[in-house]
Design an enzyme around this catalytic site. Sequence first.
Site, PDB file in Angstrom:
ATOM      1  CG  HIS A 282      -1.593   1.292   1.491  1.00 17.93           C
ATOM      2  ND1 HIS A 282      -2.792   1.654   0.918  1.00 17.93           N
ATOM      3  CD2 HIS A 282      -1.230   2.336   2.284  1.00 17.93           C
ATOM      4  CE1 HIS A 282      -3.133   2.862   1.336  1.00 17.93           C
ATOM      5  NE2 HIS A 282      -2.208   3.297   2.170  1.00 17.93           N
ATOM      6  CD  GLU A 283       1.888   3.508   3.775  1.00 23.33           C
ATOM      7  OE1 GLU A 283       2.118   4.573   3.167  1.00 23.33           O
ATOM      8  OE2 GLU A 283       0.943   3.376   4.569  1.00 23.33           O
ATOM      9  CG  HIS A 286       0.247   6.170  -0.935  1.00 22.27           C
ATOM     10  ND1 HIS A 286      -0.878   6.805  -1.410  1.00 22.27           N
ATOM     11  CD2 HIS A 286      -0.140   5.565   0.220  1.00 22.27           C
ATOM     12  CE1 HIS A 286      -1.892   6.596  -0.596  1.00 22.27           C
ATOM     13  NE2 HIS A 286      -1.486   5.846   0.401  1.00 22.27           N
ATOM     14  CD  GLU A 347      -4.380   6.828   2.173  1.00 24.84           C
ATOM     15  OE1 GLU A 347      -4.136   5.614   2.359  1.00 24.84           O
ATOM     16  OE2 GLU A 347      -3.511   7.712   2.246  1.00 24.84           O
TER      17      GLU A 347
END
Length: 515
Positions: A282-283, A286, A347
Amino acid sequence: MLLPCINLLGNRRLFSLYKPLTRNVTLSPKARAQLKQPYHVSSRISCQRTTNSVPFIQTGPRVCSSAGTLCFTTTSTLHPGAFLTQCGHHIHTSTPLRALPAPLIWMVLKPLQKLAAIILGRSIRKWWAALPDNRRQLMREWAWQRRWYLAAGTGIAMVILALLLLTHLDETPVTGRARLLVFSRENYMELAAVISEAYMEEFADMLLPVTDSRHQVVELLVQHLAEKNKDIPEMSEVTWSVQVVQSPIINAFVLPNGKVFMFTGMLEAVEDVHQLSIVLGHEMAHALLGHTAEQASLSHVVDFLSLILLTAIWALCPRDSVALLGQWVQNKLTQLIFSHPYSRKLEAEADQVGILLAAKGCADVRAGPVFWQQMEIREQLTGETTVPEWLSTHPSHRNRSTQLDRLIPQALDLRESCLCPALPASDPRVMFSKSVRTLLDQEKRGPERASKPHLSPILSSLPNAAFIPSTLFTASQNLDEKRRGLVPVIEADEAAPVPTLTEQNKAQHSVHITS
């Protein structure tokens, strides 16, 4: 106040756009139609089939954290010693003089622009109040006689602004979503270097050494995910590095230049290496998708338009106190209408891409919904105040779990196409459901039911109760035993132990999930 307009009207290519993610291949019309579908990323994230594909977990020496909660099996081509050798010597060179990144200049001048708008609006109000009545009447008549010219000028200005924004439209890597991009990837790479230095100074006394097993676990996972997704240009162009911060805060973030900051509180919150892979995916998504530059670009345009409204508020309000109230209302409405919804959208996109990155790394993607449901229960057990989603910059834990649960079939197909080893037949979501039901039965039969927290209202309020994760309590209970290595890591095909209610009361960690 005119600086944003000058930035947009000045050099048209001052801020270069991201390079779209393209391939020199021929696609059929059906394939092109699939690529244009919003948020459908399966056709853009694919697995490069190789004969020497490295599975997610292979036999070899196991590297475990000191808490005993995370273990990673190294391979002959990827081992901690290699990282110690590679990371032990760094050569840093820089030019003697370097211009400040454009986003940094905008961040510094942003408060000054608001102050200039306030001063201008207040000056207009005082000037108008000081005019004689006959002069005011003459100016009203002059404006009314030229109302069509003023309306035409306003319309032309809006058209010019719209054209300028259209010239800065870009396509998001992987997902193909259209977005506004004022600041380029290169701009934010420069800014990320400045920010990473600031974070290194801030966390200097809390950083774990590279020899710490927890640092090595995170380093191995990050490099593993980067290697398995190197066919994505934005992933291979970045040099990924890891810093682990000794802090109980449950948090992790990645800067656009690939600097990963992981807090030990997050390492205690995740149950196994699969959940940690979902978080890291997930990070890293980004950074891969350029969300920082995208969100700052939207904020830049919204702030520029807000300056006009802010000037009008201070010019039209009769008193400064009323103008301050109007400014506060404007800020809140801007957050609720633009900033927060857009942040939640980014997100959700990072969740979608991140689970596919983890799938290519052969992680058990079924652990994704597990993690967010256990975070929801943890938040309620610790009694922390839950902010409504419409007031938050992040989706709720429940919605994130639901979204990831819908993506599991797609992620499993991608994982299978990457020739990953077969997953255990036992689903971790089902395992936790059984553990929770056993826990509820124990609560009902317990002799001290009145003096213990009731979990039934909490758990019954969760959606899809049959898929509540089984790994919540093992990550937050018996922390002292974990630090001594007395609690073993639970493999995916083993039954999760059922904690007692006394153990549940020990979960006292604060929960802060940010990106």
